[in-house]
Design a protein around this motif. Sequence first.
Motif, short mmCIF file in Angstrom:
data_model
loop_
_atom_site.label_atom_id
_atom_site.label_comp_id
_atom_site.label_asym_id
_atom_site.label_seq_id
_atom_site.Cartn_x
_atom_site.Cartn_y
_atom_site.Cartn_z
N GLN A 376 43.05 -80.42 77.06
CA GLN A 376 42.63 -81.25 76.02
C GLN A 376 43.61 -81.23 74.72
O GLN A 376 44.01 -79.96 74.67
N HIS A 378 44.43 -82.87 70.71
CA HIS A 378 44.29 -83.86 69.71
C HIS A 378 44.84 -83.26 68.41
O HIS A 378 45.37 -82.26 68.58
N PRO A 383 38.23 -80.37 67.68
CA PRO A 383 38.44 -81.26 68.83
C PRO A 383 37.15 -81.83 68.98
O PRO A 383 35.85 -81.45 68.69
N HIS A 388 40.58 -87.48 75.23
CA HIS A 388 41.98 -87.09 75.72
C HIS A 388 42.15 -85.70 76.50
O HIS A 388 42.73 -84.99 75.99
N HIS A 402 44.19 -91.26 76.33
CA HIS A 402 44.41 -91.94 75.19
C HIS A 402 45.58 -92.24 74.80
O HIS A 402 46.61 -91.57 74.99
N PRO A 405 46.91 -89.89 70.98
CA PRO A 405 45.99 -88.73 70.57
C PRO A 405 46.23 -88.35 69.17
O PRO A 405 45.50 -87.58 68.61
N ILE A 408 43.36 -89.00 66.87
CA ILE A 408 41.93 -88.89 67.15
C ILE A 408 41.61 -87.68 66.21
O ILE A 408 41.68 -86.47 66.32
#
Length: 597
Positions: A376, A378, A383, A388, A402, A405, A408
């Motif tokens: 993952q 971001h 998070p 994503h 995504h 990213p 986010i």
Amino acid sequence: MAFNNNKINYGLLLVVFLLNVQNTIAQPKPNIIIMMSDDQGYGDIGAHGNPYLKTPHMESIGEQGIEMTHFFAYPNCSASRAALLTGRYPYRTGVTAVTQVDHFMNTSEITLAEVLRDNGYRTGIFGKWHLGDNTPMRPTDQGFQEALVHKGGGIGQAAGPAGNTYFDPILEHNNVSKKYEGYCDDIFTEAAIDFISSTDDKPFFTYLATNLPHFPLQVPEKRAAPYRDMGLHEDNALTYGMIDNIDYNVGRVLDKLKALGIEKNTIVIFLSDNGPRTRRTKNDTYPGRWVANLRGTKTSVYDAGIRVPFYVQWPGTIDKEKPTSEMGAIIDLFPTLLEAAQIKSPEGIHIDGQSLLPLWTKNSPKNLKNRDYFVQMHYGPTPFKYMHFTVRTPKYKLISPHNFPHGIVHQPTDEVLKNVLKNLELYDVENDPSERINIANKHPEIVDAMLARYENWFDEVTEERDAKGVQRIYLGTKNQPHVNLSRFDWGGPRVISRFDYGGPRVIEDNQLGYWQVTTEKGLYDVSFDLPDIKSDCTAHLKYKDVHIIHPIKVGQKNIVFKNIQLPEGAGNFHAYIKEERLAVGPHFVDVHLLQQN
């Protein structure tokens, strides 16, 4: 006669016993070399179908040992480096992304360098660190006895120094800034070769982490010219020229091992940290970049973002084998190399990786079957679940993609999350490696099972990270009395990274952030490197109960707050300029301890 026969038998047993003891004692620990490139995709290898590149030295490592064709890292620089050095998912370690506080690895993490150092190894890093530039996060704080690195995520970024380039760069040698002559990749390689060549009888761990082919695209003309002559787009010509330079230096390292006669007792690994930097947005593209028919880019959780080149050799221990498609991951290197060195993993620490040594030495992949690898990514310190991510197994891959990213940074609304979960993608990557045929609607039971495993993983790793909190920069310590704070390490809501790595900074001039620090009580000088001052204004230093204001004149380049008493504790260190009502930040802040009290 019976007596004599028994005597002979006892003698033979004694000889066998002594030989076994001698072999055990004499068995040397292997030297370890990890060479990692920066933003080199799976397609950036000649043998992977690239119609332009030739990478004979990288490939020779696999020819002498093993190529793992399905080896996975993380989709950004810092996360992969934290995973490599700890054997743990980056979210556990505090690392989520590449700027601000997102790349700070918690100082409590036990690194591969620390374990090897504590077990008799010499440890050295040469190139890119990208896990924090100040105490207690520097390479020398985390187990490396010799360190020649650049600051931040890349030479020329906001971590400084300002105006630094790949040619004749200013680098950090054991925490002291020094200007070097030559091209950065050659400088790092030469230093690594010198380290390898030491007459010390200890085994060594050499981490040669070149910053190539990361932006900005700067390379000697002789490297780029052949690709430019092929008619390639300029960005591709420069990138391929940088990869050609990496391959040349990989060859230099391999040649040195042979010249020193230590090739058979040295584990050599070559890999990249993530996929190619080909696209960030719809308006940012490398025309014609070869990606081996994989989908995605750097920062993507599709395979082009996380599947990387991987070669390993250990002559005499790892037999020459055909490439293996068994799934390996960057978190596996920590337990693998410790097992190879016959060193136990640290107690009380959850290691996420699995040893690849049975696969490498016995062609036994039993422990790698049916495994999950979680990714993952971001930006920002928090998070958010479902945003994503991917869960990858050897057979299937569940994806929540995504397109941007980096955006986010706020908690998604329930409606956004419902839409994300409704549109999860599932691929049979064993039969569809390009991730083109979404089978999520055909197999909801697989989606739900993999989603449940992701949810359990997310809760576990983020809980561990949250318990530790963001790693703070230390001010006023005796082992780093002079600290340089850059915009690269800012936190705060007005900090937005600009991802045009060809420029001198990744942070805009009109932004403002603060540094999360821990201070020793003492007397300090604090200086600001100012942005362009167009009118008389004021500079502000604020920390806990301290708030000092100094006037600034138009055109002034720096200001020094002298003999400032700072308290002991933890807090947010603010430094800003008020030229108008909206405050903006300085380019750099130097905090110099005069005396502790």
